[in-house]
Scaffold this active site. Structure first.
Site, PDB file in Angstrom:
ATOM      1  N   GLY A 123       0.760  -1.239   0.000  1.00 10.77           N
ATOM      2  CA  GLY A 123       0.000   0.000   0.000  1.00 10.77           C
ATOM      3  C   GLY A 123       0.786   1.282   0.000  1.00 10.77           C
ATOM      4  O   GLY A 123       0.199   2.374  -0.082  1.00 10.77           O
TER       5      GLY A 123
ATOM      6  N   GLU B 198       4.189  -6.621   1.545  1.00 12.51           N
ATOM      7  CA  GLU B 198       3.624  -6.986   0.237  1.00 12.51           C
ATOM      8  C   GLU B 198       3.477  -5.773  -0.675  1.00 12.51           C
ATOM      9  O   GLU B 198       2.375  -5.427  -1.083  1.00 12.51           O
ATOM     10  CB  GLU B 198       2.229  -7.599   0.436  1.00 12.51           C
ATOM     11  CG  GLU B 198       2.162  -8.767   1.384  1.00 12.51           C
ATOM     12  CD  GLU B 198       0.729  -9.119   1.802  1.00 12.51           C
ATOM     13  OE1 GLU B 198      -0.193  -8.304   1.579  1.00 12.51           O
ATOM     14  OE2 GLU B 198       0.545 -10.193   2.375  1.00 12.51           O
TER      15      GLU B 198
ATOM     16  N   ARG C 280      -7.455   3.585 -14.600  1.00 18.14           N
ATOM     17  CA  ARG C 280      -7.339   4.308 -13.328  1.00 18.14           C
ATOM     18  C   ARG C 280      -8.031   5.672 -13.353  1.00 18.14           C
ATOM     19  O   ARG C 280      -8.738   6.026 -12.388  1.00 18.14           O
ATOM     20  CB  ARG C 280      -5.881   4.456 -12.896  1.00 18.14           C
ATOM     21  CG  ARG C 280      -5.184   3.118 -12.606  1.00 18.14           C
ATOM     22  CD  ARG C 280      -3.789   3.304 -12.000  1.00 18.14           C
ATOM     23  NE  ARG C 280      -3.856   3.953 -10.713  1.00 18.14           N
ATOM     24  CZ  ARG C 280      -3.597   5.217 -10.491  1.00 18.14           C
ATOM     25  NH1 ARG C 280      -3.205   6.010 -11.474  1.00 18.14           N
ATOM     26  NH2 ARG C 280      -3.714   5.726  -9.296  1.00 18.14           N
TER      27      ARG C 280
ATOM     28  N   TYR D  79     -10.937   5.713 -10.604  1.00 21.88           N
ATOM     29  CA  TYR D  79     -10.641   6.395  -9.333  1.00 21.88           C
ATOM     30  C   TYR D  79     -10.449   7.896  -9.502  1.00 21.88           C
ATOM     31  O   TYR D  79      -9.930   8.540  -8.591  1.00 21.88           O
ATOM     32  CB  TYR D  79      -9.326   5.886  -8.716  1.00 21.88           C
ATOM     33  CG  TYR D  79      -9.059   4.412  -8.698  1.00 21.88           C
ATOM     34  CD1 TYR D  79      -9.863   3.539  -7.970  1.00 21.88           C
ATOM     35  CD2 TYR D  79      -7.953   3.894  -9.361  1.00 21.88           C
ATOM     36  CE1 TYR D  79      -9.563   2.186  -7.932  1.00 21.88           C
ATOM     37  CE2 TYR D  79      -7.652   2.540  -9.320  1.00 21.88           C
ATOM     38  CZ  TYR D  79      -8.462   1.696  -8.603  1.00 21.88           C
ATOM     39  OH  TYR D  79      -8.160   0.359  -8.558  1.00 21.88           O
TER      40      TYR D  79
ATOM     41  N   CYS E 239     -16.588   4.089 -26.366  1.00 27.81           N
ATOM     42  CA  CYS E 239     -17.870   4.787 -26.357  1.00 27.81           C
ATOM     43  C   CYS E 239     -18.443   4.889 -24.949  1.00 27.81           C
ATOM     44  O   CYS E 239     -19.425   4.224 -24.606  1.00 27.81           O
ATOM     45  CB  CYS E 239     -18.838   4.096 -27.298  1.00 27.81           C
ATOM     46  SG  CYS E 239     -18.221   4.179 -28.979  1.00 27.81           S
TER      47      CYS E 239
ATOM     48  N   TYR F 207      -1.295  -1.326 -11.879  1.00 23.80           N
ATOM     49  CA  TYR F 207      -2.740  -1.240 -12.094  1.00 23.80           C
ATOM     50  C   TYR F 207      -3.054  -0.611 -13.454  1.00 23.80           C
ATOM     51  O   TYR F 207      -4.033   0.102 -13.612  1.00 23.80           O
ATOM     52  CB  TYR F 207      -3.422  -0.499 -10.922  1.00 23.80           C
ATOM     53  CG  TYR F 207      -3.075  -1.152  -9.599  1.00 23.80           C
ATOM     54  CD1 TYR F 207      -3.599  -2.398  -9.281  1.00 23.80           C
ATOM     55  CD2 TYR F 207      -2.177  -0.575  -8.704  1.00 23.80           C
ATOM     56  CE1 TYR F 207      -3.243  -3.043  -8.107  1.00 23.80           C
ATOM     57  CE2 TYR F 207      -1.815  -1.210  -7.517  1.00 23.80           C
ATOM     58  CZ  TYR F 207      -2.363  -2.444  -7.234  1.00 23.80           C
ATOM     59  OH  TYR F 207      -2.009  -3.090  -6.078  1.00 23.80           O
TER      60      TYR F 207
HETATM   61  C1  LIG Z   1      -3.319  -4.896  -3.311  1.00 21.54           C
HETATM   62  C2  LIG Z   1      -2.653  -5.559  -2.187  1.00 21.54           C
HETATM   63  C3  LIG Z   1      -1.309  -5.316  -1.914  1.00 21.54           C
HETATM   64  C4  LIG Z   1      -0.468  -4.340  -2.703  1.00 21.54           C
HETATM   65  O1  LIG Z   1      -0.908  -3.023  -2.606  1.00 21.54           O
HETATM   66  P1  LIG Z   1      -0.052  -1.842  -3.286  1.00 21.54           P
HETATM   67  O2  LIG Z   1      -0.818  -0.633  -2.976  1.00 21.54           O
HETATM   68  O3  LIG Z   1      -0.005  -2.138  -4.749  1.00 21.54           O
HETATM   69  O4  LIG Z   1       1.299  -1.869  -2.680  1.00 21.54           O
HETATM   70  C5  LIG Z   1      -0.721  -6.000  -0.869  1.00 21.54           C
HETATM   71  N1  LIG Z   1      -1.425  -6.867  -0.107  1.00 21.54           N
HETATM   72  C6  LIG Z   1      -2.738  -7.124  -0.340  1.00 21.54           C
HETATM   73  C7  LIG Z   1      -3.448  -8.092   0.526  1.00 21.54           C
HETATM   74  C8  LIG Z   1      -3.386  -6.483  -1.369  1.00 21.54           C
HETATM   75  O5  LIG Z   1      -4.693  -6.730  -1.590  1.00 21.54           O
END
Ligand SMILES: *Cc1c(COP(=O)(O)O)cnc(C)c1O
Length: 430
Positions: free
Chosen positions: A252, A289, A328, A332, A358, A386
């Protein structure tokens, strides 16, 4: 809507102007477009590897053991996964399809964590058969289902419970996941009960607690809040006799699209790991992650201007990339910088960049000051995450080509999809 002025290409270490000419590493954007057509995604291998190394270095500098798991859903193209596998990274997946991609790219199943709120029995079975390291479980029903599937397979599934820490990450509502109104995770009360239940189940083994609070997060505070809640929970669970091996902080971390100033991996990890140590959890593994922050600013989308069109209200640049190629902005209201492949002298007009699809939602950028002529090539920056993964075939449009650049060399890592491929498996009625 704010106007974004051109450029100094913030956050894009390997995309730069050489005089008037835009380059990705040492390759000009126009030579890629000539060789492979448009729209085309172009990635800098060096930028991906450097972004990954920033995490690896921050991890190596820490007293806490950090397990690096790239979030495949940000960009799942095999060549991208291959780069990360070669750097020793593991992977965070959200489907059986992503698992197969990881294996096809040379990833190690023993470093794969399986996230996601709706895993099917088939996906669980596949993941057990190849031996993933952990399932991040999001509900009591999922835990029960996993126990059944593991029993049938004669295996024990390693499990982390994904808790919903109920923190506001201050991000777009569609990409926040850690609020109690989101579908993700298990409430903290329920997590304690469920953690203790795992001891009575024969085919799941509790090894971790996970949380992932959202995406494009640009401050550390929400992570510290979430970590504190996770550690409170771990203390509570361990007091009742269970043992937690790892804590998964999710991904994230945000990137710079326009003027954001997110922390670096080091600035992000350091306070979190310090909190782990100060609360007495320094000897546990921390799993992270990241997705967007590895690939986001390593990629651009090249698109050609088809027509310039002025109405009494607006100037439009109709380009050959649409919302099916990069969703995107439509999904968003995301803002990404748009820069010309060759800078022109002249008076800028404020353009809305729109695609051929369209739908009125089919726009890539709004109110951008550009000096443009028909046929000009443009680059939509920050398109590595993304982007291609969300591309669709709406309007029977084949998905873009993808090219990896390193130094002066280019490699086509996915050819443009043909229309014939789109309907190859369809059948006419007899
Ligand atoms: C989407 C996601 C991520 C990665 O998020 P980023 O914003 O791309 O770093 C990591 N862990 C989980 C469980 C996710 O759903």
């Amino acid at each position: 809507m704010k106007t974004i002025t051109l450029p100094n290409l913030p956050g894009h270490p390997h995309v730069a102007y050489n005089g008037p000419t835009l380059q990705i590493e040492q390759v000009t954007a126009s030579s890629v477009a000539e060789a492979f057509g448009t729209p085309t995604y172009v990635y800098s291998r060096t930028a991906i590897e450097e972004a990954a190394q920033r995490y690896s270095q921050a991890a190596a500098a820490s007293p806490v053991h950090v397990a690096l798991r790239y979030a495949v859903k940000a960009n799942s193209t095999l060549a991208v996964l291959q780069l990360l596998a070669r750097l020793g990274w593991g992977f965070d997946i959200v489907s059986g399809g992503e698992l197969k991609r990881v294996l096809a790219a040379g990833g190690d199943a023993a470093k794969v964590v399986f996230s996601g709120v709706g895993k099917t029995a088939e996906e669980m079975r596949l993941a057990l058969d190849v031996g993933v390291e952990c399932f991040n479980v999001e509900s009591p029903s999922e835990l029960a289902a996993l126990d059944r599937v593991a029993q049938a397979a004669g295996k024990v599934a390693r499990v982390a419970l994904r808790v919903n820490p109920d923190v506001d990450a201050g991000t777009h509502p569609y990409i926040s996941t850690g609020l109690k109104t989101n579908k993700f995770g298990i409430s903290q009360d329920q997590a304690t009960r469920l953690a203790l239940q795992t001891a009575q189940m024969g085919h799941v083994k509790l090894v971790g607690i996970a949380s992932h609070i959202g995406s494009q997060i640009t401050t550390v505070e929400p992570y510290l809040d979430a970590l504190d809640k996770v550690l409170d929970l771990v203390e509570d669970i361990e007091r009742r006799g269970a043992k937690i091996e790892h804590i998964d902080l999710g991904g994230g971390l945000g990137i710079r699209y326009t003027d954001e100033t997110p922390p670096t991996p080091q600035q992000w990890l350091q306070p979190l790991l310090a909190r782990m140590v100060s609360r007495g959890f320094g000897h546990r593994t921390v799993m992270i992650e990241p997705g967007r922050s590895i690939v986001g600013n390593a990629g651009v989308l090249l698109t050609r201007t088809l027509f310039l069109k002025s109405t009494p209200a607006k100037h439009f640049a109709v380009v050959d990339a649409g919302m099916n190629d990069l969703i995107r902005p439509a999904l968003y209201a995301a803002e990404q910088m748009v820069v010309p492949a060759e800078r022109r002298e002249g008076n800028a007009l404020k353009y809305d960049l729109v695609g051929p699809v369209c739908e009125s939602a089919d726009w890539l950028a709004r109110d951008r000051a550009l000096v443009l002529e028909e046929g000009d090539l443009l680059a939509v920056l920050s398109s590595g995450a993304y982007g291609m993964v969300m591309a669709s075939n709406y309007n029977s449009r084949g998905r873009p080509a993808e090219v990896m650049v390193e130094g002066a060399s280019t490699t086509l890592i996915r050819p443009r999809e043909t229309v014939e491929q789109l309907y190859a498996s369809e059948r006419l009625l007899p």
